[in-house]
Design an enzyme around this catalytic site. Structure first.
Site, PDB file in Angstrom:
ATOM      1  N   TRP A 101       0.842  -1.211   0.000  1.00 26.76           N
ATOM      2  CA  TRP A 101       0.000   0.000   0.000  1.00 26.76           C
ATOM      3  C   TRP A 101       0.867   1.247   0.000  1.00 26.76           C
ATOM      4  O   TRP A 101       0.542   2.245  -0.638  1.00 26.76           O
ATOM      5  CB  TRP A 101      -0.969  -0.018   1.176  1.00 26.76           C
ATOM      6  CG  TRP A 101      -1.963  -1.135   1.073  1.00 26.76           C
ATOM      7  CD1 TRP A 101      -2.104  -2.200   1.916  1.00 26.76           C
ATOM      8  CD2 TRP A 101      -2.965  -1.315   0.049  1.00 26.76           C
ATOM      9  NE1 TRP A 101      -3.122  -3.019   1.484  1.00 26.76           N
ATOM     10  CE2 TRP A 101      -3.657  -2.494   0.342  1.00 26.76           C
ATOM     11  CE3 TRP A 101      -3.322  -0.584  -1.091  1.00 26.76           C
ATOM     12  CZ2 TRP A 101      -4.697  -2.981  -0.459  1.00 26.76           C
ATOM     13  CZ3 TRP A 101      -4.357  -1.047  -1.886  1.00 26.76           C
ATOM     14  CH2 TRP A 101      -5.032  -2.239  -1.563  1.00 26.76           C
ATOM     15  N   ASP A 171      -1.396   6.761   6.282  1.00 32.54           N
ATOM     16  CA  ASP A 171      -2.500   5.855   5.938  1.00 32.54           C
ATOM     17  C   ASP A 171      -2.689   4.903   7.120  1.00 32.54           C
ATOM     18  O   ASP A 171      -1.819   4.090   7.414  1.00 32.54           O
ATOM     19  CB  ASP A 171      -2.120   5.082   4.660  1.00 32.54           C
ATOM     20  CG  ASP A 171      -3.141   4.013   4.277  1.00 32.54           C
ATOM     21  OD1 ASP A 171      -4.131   3.817   5.007  1.00 32.54           O
ATOM     22  OD2 ASP A 171      -2.931   3.363   3.227  1.00 32.54           O
ATOM     23  N   LYS A 195     -11.661  -1.969   7.108  1.00 34.91           N
ATOM     24  CA  LYS A 195     -10.862  -2.880   7.915  1.00 34.91           C
ATOM     25  C   LYS A 195     -11.362  -2.874   9.354  1.00 34.91           C
ATOM     26  O   LYS A 195     -11.497  -3.906   9.970  1.00 34.91           O
ATOM     27  CB  LYS A 195      -9.377  -2.464   7.882  1.00 34.91           C
ATOM     28  CG  LYS A 195      -8.840  -2.160   6.490  1.00 34.91           C
ATOM     29  CD  LYS A 195      -8.587  -3.396   5.656  1.00 34.91           C
ATOM     30  CE  LYS A 195      -8.538  -3.139   4.163  1.00 34.91           C
ATOM     31  NZ  LYS A 195      -7.404  -2.389   3.665  1.00 34.91           N
TER      32      LYS A 195
HETATM   33  C1  LIG Z   1      -6.991  -1.902   2.255  1.00 32.34           C
HETATM   34  C2  LIG Z   1      -5.984  -0.837   2.283  1.00 32.34           C
HETATM   35  C3  LIG Z   1      -5.941   0.174   1.305  1.00 32.34           C
HETATM   36  C4  LIG Z   1      -6.881   0.207   0.123  1.00 32.34           C
HETATM   37  O1  LIG Z   1      -8.164   0.520   0.496  1.00 32.34           O
HETATM   38  P1  LIG Z   1      -9.306   0.727  -0.603  1.00 32.34           P
HETATM   39  O2  LIG Z   1     -10.425   1.274   0.223  1.00 32.34           O
HETATM   40  O3  LIG Z   1      -9.599  -0.618  -1.192  1.00 32.34           O
HETATM   41  O4  LIG Z   1      -8.821   1.682  -1.600  1.00 32.34           O
HETATM   42  C5  LIG Z   1      -4.993   1.157   1.438  1.00 32.34           C
HETATM   43  N1  LIG Z   1      -4.118   1.162   2.458  1.00 32.34           N
HETATM   44  C6  LIG Z   1      -4.132   0.202   3.402  1.00 32.34           C
HETATM   45  C7  LIG Z   1      -3.149   0.249   4.511  1.00 32.34           C
HETATM   46  C8  LIG Z   1      -5.055  -0.825   3.337  1.00 32.34           C
HETATM   47  O5  LIG Z   1      -5.060  -1.775   4.284  1.00 32.34           O
END
Ligand SMILES: *Cc1c(COP(=O)(O)O)cnc(C)c1O
Length: 362
Positions: A101, A171, A195
């Site tokens: 990511w 993030d 998540k």
């Molecule tokens: C799942 C995830 C993403 C992507 O999320 P989307 O909503 O599918 O775009 C980005 N960063 C992290 C750390 C993730 O776990």
């Protein structure tokens, strides 16, 4: 009840209480005679929902008044572009590469300016967090970017990088609301909610007010300007209304359990059950260096691909769903977010012990 233990990395488990409450309100939300899905986002009832959600999130995370909370769409991935489009005033961003990511965000940022990879743990399959105490931060960097919890590899920054005065952008998709954070250390904290908080599609962006300006990169779509959404309190256009409503219920659920300190204690207890077992097992082992282990995502292997597949298959049959590791790592991964009950992890470990005894090699 036919619910299984879902160890998926995302979308992931939501608290049963939240799902039940949403079910109870499905046909008639509190006397409105309609579902939240059918409701105008300009209605009094919906305004109360989104305002309450923001208020509860501010309380949970202790978000200072000079930060805006935005409920946006496009998942975490759209932020990979929105961040540079809005924050790259000098067109320079320093990225720390700790997994897929982080890499995706870095590659996206390169479309808009000069993105520098100033540290990486790619040399050891992202199984650790690099030392970030004295990085070669660029003089004119607009920000330093991290992915704080690495969902696929199971690492977490236990200490934030020394950004040498530059803005930190983080993030937190896979560690959102899993423990207390000091919001003042960040310029932007954001995460997709699927998540740890709610239904996929919603992304929550917490951003310091002075970073929200008219000045964006040329060609930035209106929908991708933080200022537009900030000025309209996330109601510039129709927001992902139902998703935000569920997020609000999860905020309430966390508040009821005692807030983020309580969440942290609960998560530490849960993760310890699994890590303690992995550390003494003769068959299974964790793939991450101990000091960087995530409380949320726990990758592990047996060391034999065939045995891994057998384990995943038998675990599934026993009611432990989605334990297969990410295709880039192999092995297994147990994602144990806030809503995973402690019994889920206890039962998984019991199952692993049994599997180990049955498959031991002399
Ligand atoms: C799942 C995830 C993403 C992507 O999320 P989307 O909503 O599918 O775009 C980005 N960063 C992290 C750390 C993730 O776990």
């Amino acid at each position: 009840m036919g619910r299984i233990y879902n160890f998926s990395a995302g979308p992931a488990m939501l608290p049963v209480e939240v799902l039940q409450e949403a079910a109870d309100e499905m046909l008639d939300y509190r006397g409105t005679g309609m579902s939240v899905m059918e409701m105008s986002h300009r209605s009094k009832a919906y305004e109360a929902i989104i305002q309450e959600a923001e208020k509860d999130l501010r309380e949970l995370m202790n978000i200072p008044n000079n930060y805006k909370v935005l409920f946006l769409q496009g998942g975490a991935s759209l932020q990979f572009a929105m961040i540079p489009m809005n924050l790259m005033k000098n067109k320079v961003a320093d990225h720390i590469i700790t997994g897929q990511w982080a890499k995706k965000a870095y590659q996206e940022a390169k479309i808009y300016g000069q993105a520098n990879a100033i540290a990486s743990s790619a040399d050891k399959t992202f199984s650790y967090i690099p030392d970030c105490s004295d990085l070669p931060i660029s003089e004119n960097a607009d920000y330093v970017y991290i992915c704080e919890n690495n969902t696929i590899y199971g690492t977490k920054f236990k200490k934030l990088p020394n950004t040498k005065g530059k803005i930190l952008v983080s993030d937190v998709s896979s560690c959102f609301l899993s423990e207390p954070v000091d919001v003042t250390k960040y310029g932007v904290i954001y995460g997709g909610v699927q998540k740890n908080i709610g239904p996929a599609g919603v992304v929550i962006v917490i951003i310091r007010e002075d970073l929200i300006t008219e000045e964006t990169l040329p060609g930035t779509p209106t929908m991708m300007k933080y200022k537009i959404h900030a000025d309209e309190n996330s109601l510039y256009n129709t927001p992902p209304a139902y998703g935000i409503y569920i997020c609000g219920k999860v905020f309430q659920w966390i508040k009821k359990l005692g807030g983020l300190e309580a969440m942290k204690a609960h998560n530490e207890k849960k993760a310890a059950i699994l890590y303690d077992f992995l550390d003494q097992s003769k068959m299974f082992r964790g793939t991450v260096v101990k000091e960087d282990r995530s409380l949320m995502n726990v990758p592990f292997v047996t060391g034999e691909e065939e045995l891994d597949s057998k384990f995943v298959k038998e675990a599934k049959a026993a009611g432990f769903e989605n334990l297969k590791g990410h295709r880039s790592v192999g092995g297994m991964r147990a994602s144990i977010y806030n809503a995973m009950p402690i019994e889920g992890v206890e039962k998984l470990v019991e199952f692993m012990k049994k599997f180990e005894a049955e498959n031991v090699r002399e």
